[in-house]
Design a protein around this motif. Structure first.
Motif, PDB file in Angstrom:
ATOM      1  N   ASN A   1      16.166  65.251  24.980  1.00 44.76           N
ATOM      2  CA  ASN A   1      15.985  65.384  26.527  1.00 44.76           C
ATOM      3  C   ASN A   1      17.123  66.037  27.613  1.00 44.76           C
ATOM      4  OD1 ASN A   1      13.914  64.494  28.091  1.00 44.76           O
ATOM      5  ND2 ASN A   1      14.985  62.533  28.508  1.00 44.76           N
ATOM      6  N   THR A   2      17.286  66.726  27.074  1.00 39.56           N
ATOM      7  CA  THR A   2      18.584  67.915  27.773  1.00 39.56           C
ATOM      8  C   THR A   2      18.204  69.553  28.282  1.00 39.56           C
ATOM      9  OG1 THR A   2      20.436  66.385  26.388  1.00 39.56           O
ATOM     10  CG2 THR A   2      21.337  68.513  27.507  1.00 39.56           C
ATOM     11  N   VAL A   3      18.591  69.727  29.183  1.00 41.22           N
ATOM     12  CA  VAL A   3      18.523  71.885  29.965  1.00 41.22           C
ATOM     13  C   VAL A   3      20.259  72.142  29.585  1.00 41.22           C
ATOM     14  CG1 VAL A   3      17.658  73.200  31.387  1.00 41.22           C
ATOM     15  CG2 VAL A   3      16.505  70.709  30.620  1.00 41.22           C
ATOM     16  N   TYR A   4      19.715  73.505  29.383  1.00 39.48           N
ATOM     17  CA  TYR A   4      20.903  73.679  29.007  1.00 39.48           C
ATOM     18  C   TYR A   4      21.150  75.555  30.705  1.00 39.48           C
ATOM     19  CZ  TYR A   4      21.829  71.220  25.203  1.00 39.48           C
ATOM     20  OH  TYR A   4      21.451  70.639  23.836  1.00 39.48           O
ATOM     21  N   LEU A   5      22.574  75.574  30.460  1.00 37.10           N
ATOM     22  CA  LEU A   5      21.947  76.197  31.154  1.00 37.10           C
ATOM     23  C   LEU A   5      23.639  77.691  30.987  1.00 37.10           C
ATOM     24  CD1 LEU A   5      20.973  78.059  33.729  1.00 37.10           C
ATOM     25  CD2 LEU A   5      22.856  77.602  35.312  1.00 37.10           C
ATOM     26  N   GLN A   6      23.182  78.478  30.054  1.00 39.74           N
ATOM     27  CA  GLN A   6      24.547  79.112  29.494  1.00 39.74           C
ATOM     28  C   GLN A   6      24.384  80.485  30.561  1.00 39.74           C
ATOM     29  OE1 GLN A   6      25.930  78.963  26.512  1.00 39.74           O
ATOM     30  NE2 GLN A   6      27.463  81.204  27.204  1.00 39.74           N
ATOM     31  N   MET A   7      26.119  80.253  30.958  1.00 45.97           N
ATOM     32  CA  MET A   7      26.195  81.792  31.980  1.00 45.97           C
ATOM     33  C   MET A   7      27.641  82.063  31.906  1.00 45.97           C
ATOM     34  SD  MET A   7      26.630  78.750  35.348  1.00 45.97           S
ATOM     35  CE  MET A   7      28.386  77.687  34.252  1.00 45.97           C
ATOM     36  N   ASN A   8      27.254  83.565  31.755  1.00 46.85           N
ATOM     37  CA  ASN A   8      28.469  84.744  31.250  1.00 46.85           C
ATOM     38  C   ASN A   8      28.711  85.356  32.197  1.00 46.85           C
ATOM     39  OD1 ASN A   8      27.429  83.120  28.179  1.00 46.85           O
ATOM     40  ND2 ASN A   8      26.001  84.690  27.790  1.00 46.85           N
ATOM     41  N   SER A   9      29.720  86.528  31.890  1.00 36.58           N
ATOM     42  CA  SER A   9      30.186  87.467  32.986  1.00 36.58           C
ATOM     43  C   SER A   9      29.705  86.773  34.320  1.00 36.58           C
ATOM     44  CB  SER A   9      29.213  88.698  32.994  1.00 36.58           C
ATOM     45  OG  SER A   9      29.526  89.063  31.826  1.00 36.58           O
ATOM     46  N   LEU A  10      30.717  85.465  34.026  1.00 33.59           N
ATOM     47  CA  LEU A  10      30.655  84.993  35.686  1.00 33.59           C
ATOM     48  C   LEU A  10      31.273  85.339  36.774  1.00 33.59           C
ATOM     49  CD1 LEU A  10      31.482  80.773  33.945  1.00 33.59           C
ATOM     50  CD2 LEU A  10      29.403  82.053  35.995  1.00 33.59           C
ATOM     51  N   ASN A  11      31.115  85.042  37.734  1.00 31.82           N
ATOM     52  CA  ASN A  11      32.321  86.465  38.373  1.00 31.82           C
ATOM     53  C   ASN A  11      32.838  85.307  39.678  1.00 31.82           C
ATOM     54  OD1 ASN A  11      29.942  86.864  40.513  1.00 31.82           O
ATOM     55  ND2 ASN A  11      29.351  87.813  39.049  1.00 31.82           N
TER      56      ASN A  11
ATOM     57  N   GLY B   1      34.106  73.721  35.155  1.00 30.85           N
ATOM     58  CA  GLY B   1      34.876  73.543  35.097  1.00 30.85           C
ATOM     59  C   GLY B   1      35.501  74.440  35.688  1.00 30.85           C
ATOM     60  N   SER B   2      36.807  75.505  35.424  1.00 27.35           N
ATOM     61  CA  SER B   2      37.705  76.643  35.837  1.00 27.35           C
ATOM     62  C   SER B   2      38.022  77.766  35.289  1.00 27.35           C
ATOM     63  CB  SER B   2      38.834  76.271  36.874  1.00 27.35           C
ATOM     64  OG  SER B   2      38.886  75.418  37.666  1.00 27.35           O
ATOM     65  N   VAL B   3      36.578  78.821  35.124  1.00 29.77           N
ATOM     66  CA  VAL B   3      37.128  80.324  34.623  1.00 29.77           C
ATOM     67  C   VAL B   3      37.696  81.502  35.003  1.00 29.77           C
ATOM     68  CG1 VAL B   3      34.822  80.450  34.579  1.00 29.77           C
ATOM     69  CG2 VAL B   3      35.572  80.754  32.288  1.00 29.77           C
ATOM     70  N   GLN B   4      37.806  81.971  34.211  1.00 33.81           N
ATOM     71  CA  GLN B   4      38.469  83.599  34.927  1.00 33.81           C
ATOM     72  C   GLN B   4      37.134  84.867  34.653  1.00 33.81           C
ATOM     73  OE1 GLN B   4      41.688  84.494  32.858  1.00 33.81           O
ATOM     74  NE2 GLN B   4      43.252  83.824  33.595  1.00 33.81           N
ATOM     75  N   PRO B   5      37.282  85.051  35.978  1.00 37.14           N
ATOM     76  CA  PRO B   5      36.444  86.337  36.017  1.00 37.14           C
ATOM     77  C   PRO B   5      36.021  86.902  34.452  1.00 37.14           C
ATOM     78  CG  PRO B   5      37.925  86.732  37.531  1.00 37.14           C
ATOM     79  CD  PRO B   5      38.272  85.860  36.897  1.00 37.14           C
ATOM     80  N   GLY B   6      34.738  87.088  34.045  1.00 36.03           N
ATOM     81  CA  GLY B   6      34.266  87.622  32.923  1.00 36.03           C
ATOM     82  C   GLY B   6      33.961  86.426  31.690  1.00 36.03           C
ATOM     83  N   GLY B   7      34.506  85.255  32.157  1.00 36.20           N
ATOM     84  CA  GLY B   7      34.020  84.174  31.061  1.00 36.20           C
ATOM     85  C   GLY B   7      33.060  83.543  30.831  1.00 36.20           C
ATOM     86  N   SER B   8      33.042  82.240  29.830  1.00 35.56           N
ATOM     87  CA  SER B   8      31.276  81.563  30.484  1.00 35.56           C
ATOM     88  C   SER B   8      31.331  80.478  30.009  1.00 35.56           C
ATOM     89  CB  SER B   8      30.918  82.325  28.709  1.00 35.56           C
ATOM     90  OG  SER B   8      30.767  83.261  28.704  1.00 35.56           O
ATOM     91  N   LEU B   9      30.614  79.951  30.399  1.00 36.92           N
ATOM     92  CA  LEU B   9      30.690  78.219  30.384  1.00 36.92           C
ATOM     93  C   LEU B   9      28.960  77.790  30.539  1.00 36.92           C
ATOM     94  CD1 LEU B   9      32.507  77.244  33.871  1.00 36.92           C
ATOM     95  CD2 LEU B   9      32.814  76.649  31.336  1.00 36.92           C
TER      96      LEU B   9
END
Length: 130
Positions: free
Chosen positions: A77-87, A9-17
């Motif tokens: 049967n799932t893999v995740y990627l936690q993404m923090n401090s996005l830029n 999705g769309s997120v502002q800098p510093g956000g997480s997905l």
């Protein structure tokens, strides 16, 4: 046999997905699993994170180390990627892929390599902008 990513999705800098990758038709616990990212205008995706099956060692490229966390839930049967401090440089299409464990693909992800995979999903778009 397929992998399906979600959570982009769309997120502002510093956000997480948190991205998810669900396998159907095969068991993820037979494979090492990695995430790739293809940046806008780039001809190829680059490896960003990988997790081995069994001992679940995690590997990260320098561009995401300390900000992203890969995990797997074999029961789902799932893999995740936690993404923090996005830029903004994290913008791109994110793919998950399953690898033959015998090829030892994961260490190459430290250098953003993208080894040959057995299966890959269609990708999910991540856009980081203000």
């Amino acid at each position: 046999l397929q992998l399906v990513e979600s959570g982009g999705g769309s997120v502002q800098p510093g956000g997480s997905l948190r991205l998810s990758c669900v396998a159907s038709g095969f068991s993820l616990d037979d494979y090492d699993i990695g995430w790739h990212r293809q940046a806008p205008g780039s001809e190829r995706a680059r490896g960003i994170s990988c997790m081995t099956v069994g001992n679940e060692n995690a590997y990260y490229s320098t561009s995401v180390k300390g900000r992203f966390t890969i995990s797997r839930d074999n029961a789902k049967n799932t893999v995740y990627l936690q993404m923090n401090s996005l830029n903004p440089s994290d913008t791109g299409v994110y793919y998950c892929a399953a690898y033959d464990r015998n090829m030892r693909p994961c260490p190459g992800f430290k250098h953003a390599l993208s080894p040959p995979y057995e299966f890959r999903g269609q990708g999910t778009q991540v856009t980081v902008s203000s």
